[in-house]
Design a protein around this motif. Structure first.
Motif, short mmCIF file in Angstrom:
data_model
loop_
_atom_site.label_atom_id
_atom_site.label_comp_id
_atom_site.label_asym_id
_atom_site.label_seq_id
_atom_site.Cartn_x
_atom_site.Cartn_y
_atom_site.Cartn_z
N PHE A 1 -0.64 2.74 11.71
CA PHE A 1 -1.20 1.70 12.58
C PHE A 1 -1.47 0.40 11.81
O PHE A 1 -1.97 -0.57 12.37
CB PHE A 1 -2.54 2.19 13.17
N CYS A 2 -1.15 0.38 10.51
CA CYS A 2 -1.65 -0.69 9.64
C CYS A 2 -0.52 -1.58 9.13
O CYS A 2 0.47 -1.08 8.58
CB CYS A 2 -2.39 -0.05 8.47
N CYS B 1 0.85 -1.19 0.00
CA CYS B 1 0.00 0.00 0.00
C CYS B 1 0.88 1.24 0.00
O CYS B 1 1.76 1.38 0.86
CB CYS B 1 -0.93 0.01 1.21
N GLY C 1 -9.30 -4.40 1.88
CA GLY C 1 -8.12 -5.22 2.21
C GLY C 1 -6.86 -4.41 1.97
O GLY C 1 -6.83 -3.20 2.17
N MET C 2 -5.81 -5.10 1.52
CA MET C 2 -4.54 -4.38 1.32
C MET C 2 -4.66 -3.41 0.14
O MET C 2 -5.16 -3.77 -0.92
CB MET C 2 -3.42 -5.39 1.06
N GLY C 3 -4.18 -2.18 0.35
CA GLY C 3 -4.16 -1.21 -0.74
C GLY C 3 -5.18 -0.10 -0.58
O GLY C 3 -6.11 -0.20 0.22
N GLU C 4 -4.97 0.96 -1.32
CA GLU C 4 -5.90 2.10 -1.35
C GLU C 4 -6.67 2.00 -2.67
O GLU C 4 -6.11 2.29 -3.74
CB GLU C 4 -5.11 3.41 -1.24
N SER D 1 -0.65 -3.60 6.63
CA SER D 1 -0.60 -3.57 5.15
C SER D 1 0.26 -2.41 4.67
O SER D 1 0.92 -2.49 3.64
CB SER D 1 -2.01 -3.41 4.57
N GLY D 2 0.22 -1.32 5.45
CA GLY D 2 0.98 -0.14 5.08
C GLY D 2 2.48 -0.35 5.18
O GLY D 2 3.27 0.44 4.67
N ALA E 1 -8.73 6.15 2.20
CA ALA E 1 -8.07 6.96 3.22
C ALA E 1 -8.38 8.44 3.01
O ALA E 1 -8.00 9.27 3.84
CB ALA E 1 -6.57 6.72 3.20
N VAL F 1 0.07 4.19 0.77
CA VAL F 1 -0.31 5.20 1.76
C VAL F 1 0.49 5.02 3.05
O VAL F 1 1.08 5.97 3.57
CB VAL F 1 -1.83 5.15 2.04
N GLY F 2 0.55 3.80 3.56
CA GLY F 2 1.39 3.52 4.72
C GLY F 2 0.90 4.10 6.04
O GLY F 2 1.69 4.68 6.80
N CYS F 3 -0.39 3.95 6.34
CA CYS F 3 -0.90 4.42 7.64
C CYS F 3 -0.08 3.76 8.75
O CYS F 3 0.26 2.58 8.66
CB CYS F 3 -2.38 4.06 7.79
S1 SF4 Z 1 -4.42 -0.54 3.55
FE1 SF4 Z 1 -5.72 1.23 4.15
S2 SF4 Z 1 -5.28 1.53 6.34
FE2 SF4 Z 1 -3.64 0.23 5.52
S3 SF4 Z 1 -1.99 1.65 4.94
FE3 SF4 Z 1 -3.25 1.36 3.11
S4 SF4 Z 1 -4.76 3.01 3.16
FE4 SF4 Z 1 -3.87 2.90 5.22
#
Ligand code: SF4
Length: 342
Positions: free
Chosen positions: A117-118, A111, A156-159, A120-121, A192, A113-115
C-alpha cells in the motif's frame, strides 16, 4: 571525505585531541553544529582560524543538499527534498501541530520491505542513510522552517531497523543533551515488525518510543499488505512490541492502515481485540492509530469511508483499547503516511 555529522561526540573529542585542539573546543563545535544553525565551518566564529581550518581539511559539513520544499495548503505540513552526495533523493516531512513541531525522517534510500500500500515501498532499495544524513534532515527542517523541533518520527522512507547501527547512532544524537536534545518520549521509531532488532533496541538504552506497523489481526490478512520480507507472525510482532514498551517504560503505538474490504471489517476489529487482549497486561500504555489508506497511484487498496473507520475504532474502544483515527497530514503534497515515494 567524512561528514562531520557522522561523528559521535566521543569521536569528535578524539579528533580534537589528535589534532592538538583543546578538548573543550569539541563542546563549542557541537553547539555550532546542533544549536546555532551554522551553515558551514566558517560560521564557527568563536573558534580560532586554526581549528576551523583543521575541521575544513578533515570533514565535509553538509551531507545533504536542499533541492526543494512543498507546503500543504491544508495543514502547513512541509515536504523537504534533499539530494545526497551520490545523487540519492531523500525526503523529510515537517509536521506542525498544536504549537509543537515534529519532523518525520527517512532512514533508507528506497525501502527493501515493499509494503503493497506504500509508495515508498515501490522505490527500489539503494542503500542505508548514514547517521549524518538522518540528523541533517532534522537540522535542515528546523533551520528552513525557522521553528523549534520538539519531536522526531523515524517513519519516512525505509525500514529503520534494517539500518540498525546508523539508526541507533542517530537516535543517541537526537536525545543527547549536547546534540539535538529532544526528549526520548518525543522520538518514535516505526518498524514493520523485525522482532530481533526490536529486542536489541529494547536493551540498547535508546529509550525512544516504538511504533509497530501491524495492519492486520491475523497472518493471512497481513500477507495481503506486507510482503514476506518481514518473516514474523502478528503475535510475535505484538509480543516484541509489548516487550519493548515494558523494558523501556514507554508507550507502544500500533499502526493499523485501514484498507477498504481488506482489514476494515467488524470481524477484523474483533480479531484485533482478541489478539491484543491475549498479549496485553492490564493498564498497559498502548495506543492504536487507525490510518485510512492514503491514495497512491495504481494501488489495489482504497480508503474506507469515515463511517466504517469510526465503527472499527468504536469497537476497539468498547473493549477498553485506546484507539484513534489519525488524520492524514500533507495529503495534497504526497507527504502523508505511505505517500513518500519519489
Ligand atoms: S516505508 Fe514502511 S510502510 Fe513503506 S514499504 Fe517500507 S516498511 Fe513498508
Amino acid at each position: 571525505m567524512k561528514h562531520i555529522y557522522d561523528l559521535t561526540p566521543a569521536e569528535l573529542a578524539e579528533f580534537c585531541e589528535k589534532n592538538g585542539i583543546e578538548r573543550y573546543r569539541s563542546g563549542q563545535i557541537l553547539r555550532w553544529m546542533y544549536r546555532r544553525k551554522a551553515d558551514g565551518f566558517d560560521d564557527f566564529n568563536d573558534l580560532p582560524q586554526k581549528v576551523r581550518g583543521a575541521l575544513k581539511g578533515a570533514f565535509q559539513f553538509h551531507t545533504l543538499k536542499f533541492s526543494g520544499a512543498q507546503r500543504s495548503a491544508l495543514d502547513g505540513t512541509i515536504r523537504y527534498s534533499f539530494t545526497a552526495g551520490d545523487g540519492a533523493s531523500v525526503q523529510a516531512v515537517f509536521l506542525p501541530q498544536g504549537g509543537r513541531n515534529s519532523v518525520c525522517i527517512s532512514t533508507q534510500v528506497g525501502c527493501p520491505v515493499g509494503c503493497y500500500f506504500c509508495a515508498s515501498g515501490r522505490v527500489k532499495f539503494a542503500r542505508n542513510l548514514t547517521r549524518g544524513e538522518m540528523l541533517e534532515q532534522i537540522i535542515q527542517a528546523a533551520n528552513r522552517s525557522s521553528k523549534k523541533i520538539s519531536g522526531v518520527l523515524l517513519m519516512g522512507m525505509g525500514e529503520p531497523l534494517l539500518n540498525y547501527d546508523n539508526v541507533s547512532s542517530a537516535l543517541s544524537a537526537i536525545v543527547n543533551e549536547d546534540e539535538l536534545g529532544i526528549g526520548r518520549r518525543h522520538v518514535t521509531v516505526s518498524t514493520a515488525g523485525f522482532v530481533p532488532q526490536i529486542n536489541k533496541l529494547a536493551s540498547s538504552g535508546a529509550g525512544a518510543r516504538l511504533a509497530i506497523s501491524l495492519h492486520a489481526p491475523d497472518d493471512a490478512t497481513r500477507k495481503k499488505l506486507v510482503p514476506a520480507a518481514v518473516p514474523y507472525t502478528v503475535a510475535e510482532i505484538v509480543s516484541a512490541g509489548l516487550g519493548y514498551a515494558r523494558a523501556t517504560g514507554s508507550r507502544l503505538t500500533i499502526e493499523y492502515i485501514l484498507a477498504a474490504g481488506v482489514n476494515d471489517t467488524l470481524q477484523s476489529a474483533q480479531e484485533l481485540v482478541k489478539l491484543l487482549q491475549g498479549c496485553m497486561k492490564k493498564n498497559e500504555d498502548v495506543q492504536i492509530n487507525l490510518i485510512a489508506c492514503n491514495s497512491v497511484e495504481k494501488s489495489a487498496f482504497a480508503s474506507p469511508s469515515k463511517k466504517s473507520a469510526d465503527i472499527f475504532r468504536n469497537l476497539l474502544s468498547r473493549h477498553g483499547l485506546v484507539a484513534i483515527v489519525r488524520q492524514p497530514r500533507g495529503k495534497d503534497i504526497r507527504a502523508a503516511c505511505g505517500q513518500l515515494g519519489v
